[in-house]
Scaffold this motif. Sequence first.
Motif, PDB file in Angstrom:
ATOM      1  N   ILE A   1       1.143  -1.103   0.013  1.00  0.00           N
ATOM      2  CA  ILE A   1       0.591   0.297  -0.115  1.00  0.00           C
ATOM      3  C   ILE A   1       1.193   1.192   0.135  1.00  0.00           C
ATOM      4  N   SER A   2       1.714   1.447   0.871  1.00  0.00           N
ATOM      5  CA  SER A   2       2.926   2.401   0.714  1.00  0.00           C
ATOM      6  C   SER A   2       3.329   3.038  -0.016  1.00  0.00           C
ATOM      7  N   ALA A   3       3.350   3.686  -0.292  1.00  0.00           N
ATOM      8  CA  ALA A   3       3.908   4.191  -2.172  1.00  0.00           C
ATOM      9  C   ALA A   3       5.389   4.458  -2.264  1.00  0.00           C
ATOM     10  N   GLU A   4       5.838   4.903  -0.646  1.00  0.00           N
ATOM     11  CA  GLU A   4       7.302   4.955  -0.636  1.00  0.00           C
ATOM     12  C   GLU A   4       8.095   3.827   0.108  1.00  0.00           C
ATOM     13  N   LEU A   5       7.353   2.285   0.057  1.00  0.00           N
ATOM     14  CA  LEU A   5       7.563   1.646   0.556  1.00  0.00           C
ATOM     15  C   LEU A   5       7.637   0.627  -1.391  1.00  0.00           C
ATOM     16  N   GLN A   6       6.783   1.105  -2.031  1.00  0.00           N
ATOM     17  CA  GLN A   6       6.555   0.735  -3.122  1.00  0.00           C
ATOM     18  C   GLN A   6       7.957   1.347  -4.347  1.00  0.00           C
ATOM     19  N   HIS A   7       8.273   2.143  -4.040  1.00  0.00           N
ATOM     20  CA  HIS A   7       9.326   3.321  -4.285  1.00  0.00           C
ATOM     21  C   HIS A   7      10.804   2.800  -4.218  1.00  0.00           C
ATOM     22  N   ARG A   8      10.869   1.783  -2.909  1.00  0.00           N
ATOM     23  CA  ARG A   8      11.659   1.173  -2.279  1.00  0.00           C
ATOM     24  C   ARG A   8      12.218  -0.205  -3.193  1.00  0.00           C
ATOM     25  N   GLN A   9      10.819  -1.097  -3.169  1.00  0.00           N
ATOM     26  CA  GLN A   9      10.998  -2.297  -3.325  1.00  0.00           C
ATOM     27  C   GLN A   9      11.409  -2.230  -4.942  1.00  0.00           C
TER      28      GLN A   9
END
Length: 134
Positions: free
Chosen positions: A124-132
Motif C-alpha cells: 500500500i505504501s508508495a514510499e515502500l513501493q519505491h524502495r522495492q
Amino acid sequence: MQSPCANDQARSEKLQRQIHTTIAAAGGGIPFAQFMQHALYTPDLGYYCSTSEKFGASGDFITAPEVSPLFAQCLAKQCQQILADIPDGELLEIGPGSGRMAAELLIALEKSNALPQHYYLLEISAELQHRQYE
C-alpha cells in the motif's frame, strides 16, 4: 530508546490532530481499522508513508529477511514443492517491506530452476513501493 527528532515529533503531532479531527467529525468514534489506516498510511504522515527508515539496523525493527537470506531460502524450498504441482504458478507477497525477501526468494528459486510464472508484491505504501522498485 531514542527520542524522535523534531521533524518526526512534528509529523506525529500533525497526524494526531488529523486523527482527532476525523474522530470528532464521526461523532466521537471510528472503527479500529479506520484508525490504523490513518496511523499507517496517511500520505507523508503515516508510519509506512513517511521517509524514515523502518527496517534494518538503522530502522525501528528488524525482520528475519533483513537479518539473513536463510528465511527466504527455507521458504523457497516450500514454494518449490508447491510450484512443482502448479503449472505456471504465481506467488503473491503481502506487505513485502523492503522487498529483500522477494529478491532472496527469487534468487533461491532460480538456483533450483523453479521460478514462478509471476511474483507479485502487494504494498500500500508508495514510499515502500519505491524502495522495492529500486
